[in-house]
Design an enzyme around this catalytic site. Sequence first.
Site, mmCIF file in Angstrom:
data_model
loop_
_atom_site.group_PDB
_atom_site.id
_atom_site.type_symbol
_atom_site.label_atom_id
_atom_site.label_comp_id
_atom_site.label_asym_id
_atom_site.label_seq_id
_atom_site.Cartn_x
_atom_site.Cartn_y
_atom_site.Cartn_z
ATOM 1 N N ILE A 156 94.153 130.411 42.064
ATOM 2 C CA ILE A 156 95.221 130.557 41.069
ATOM 3 C C ILE A 156 95.849 129.206 40.766
ATOM 4 C CG2 ILE A 156 97.493 131.556 40.614
ATOM 5 C CD1 ILE A 156 96.587 133.995 42.259
ATOM 6 N N ARG A 236 104.377 135.951 45.981
ATOM 7 C CA ARG A 236 105.028 137.053 46.688
ATOM 8 C C ARG A 236 106.513 136.745 46.795
ATOM 9 N NH1 ARG A 236 101.038 139.334 45.639
ATOM 10 N NH2 ARG A 236 99.661 140.601 46.992
ATOM 11 N N GLU A 265 110.044 145.775 46.037
ATOM 12 C CA GLU A 265 109.569 146.222 44.731
ATOM 13 C C GLU A 265 109.386 147.739 44.726
ATOM 14 O OE1 GLU A 265 106.021 143.955 43.957
ATOM 15 O OE2 GLU A 265 107.131 142.072 43.740
ATOM 16 N N HIS A 282 105.890 142.413 38.446
ATOM 17 C CA HIS A 282 104.643 142.167 39.184
ATOM 18 C C HIS A 282 103.421 142.515 38.329
ATOM 19 C CE1 HIS A 282 102.976 141.835 43.548
ATOM 20 N NE2 HIS A 282 102.145 141.305 42.658
ATOM 21 N N ILE A 283 103.301 141.820 37.208
ATOM 22 C CA ILE A 283 102.207 142.100 36.264
ATOM 23 C C ILE A 283 101.150 140.992 36.252
ATOM 24 C CG2 ILE A 283 103.676 143.503 34.765
ATOM 25 C CD1 ILE A 283 103.847 141.053 32.866
ATOM 26 N N GLY A 284 101.178 140.121 37.273
ATOM 27 C CA GLY A 284 100.259 138.976 37.268
ATOM 28 C C GLY A 284 98.806 139.344 37.046
#
Length: 324
Positions: A156, A236, A265, A282-284
């Site tokens: 990443i 995270r 979450e 949290h849509i990565g």
Amino acid sequence: MKKVFLAIGRSFYEAYPQIKENIESLGAEVSCLIGDYAADKQELIAGLKDADIYINGIEKVDQEIIDAAPSLKYILKYGTGVDNIDLDYATEKGISVSNAPGQNASAVAELAIGLMLSVSRKIPQSHADMQAGNWRIAMGNGLDGKRLGIIGFGSIGQNIARMASGFNMEVVASGTYRNMQAARKWEVSFTELEELLATSDYVIVSTSLKSSTYHLLDRKRLGLMKPSAYVINIARGDIIDESALLEVLQSGRIRGAALDVFSKEPTDSKLTQLPNVVVTPHIGGATEECVRMIGKMTEENIGNFLSGLPLMNLVNSPAAVRQS
């Protein structure tokens, strides 16, 4: 016939519903628990009671869950991070665990760049103003020529560096993993974390969560950042001390933040209400392309397991336990 239990979020299942039929075509029986977010623990236990294979989304897999699944031999993470799985206990029980590394790298990196642009150019605020009927100019900050610090230079982080090169940013990175070939290609310099924090205009967190990175950005380290700096977290939530981040943002000690992940979450964090923060749920890895790649890797690994072939991307070594 081996039994497969699939428990993932609804949006991820709907992006690649073929996974159920494709696994069944391998000769396995598939049951599903599809929800809007994390499954209830008792529902999870009920679904796993006779499962041989478990496809895991975000649910916490602790000792209680593992003990409730006496037939379980294989856990596949429907993604990359395995910090929600008790790897030591799974290994002790002879359960193989694998993930799908690299499949979400481009998607998560794209979101990191999008969040960086959104917070620095105040895009969400301008959008909200326009929807409210207001025409108001929000003064932002540009990326051209600025220093970007990337914490964690895995797949990443490397994709973030690749994309940032198009903005003519000076990129530095810190972390234990140093891919020198990628660093040379994207003109990335390695530096220590403290130096990165003290000199970067934008800091993107893209490292994994483990004991050594828990609250890596604490009050002291956040205090090293420039008052004009932004921090973006797509890794995270627990890598940043949220209470310390709230303090530095409220006091103007740093200019802003963009967060896709949180300590808890769904979150009730006050960070979501600050005017200098952009937040997403949290849509990565939530792109159709990413989910299809993860699904296909999952199917291939289940096929290998059913055929007695070597598994890809194992993150533990349970074979030695079984033989002892």
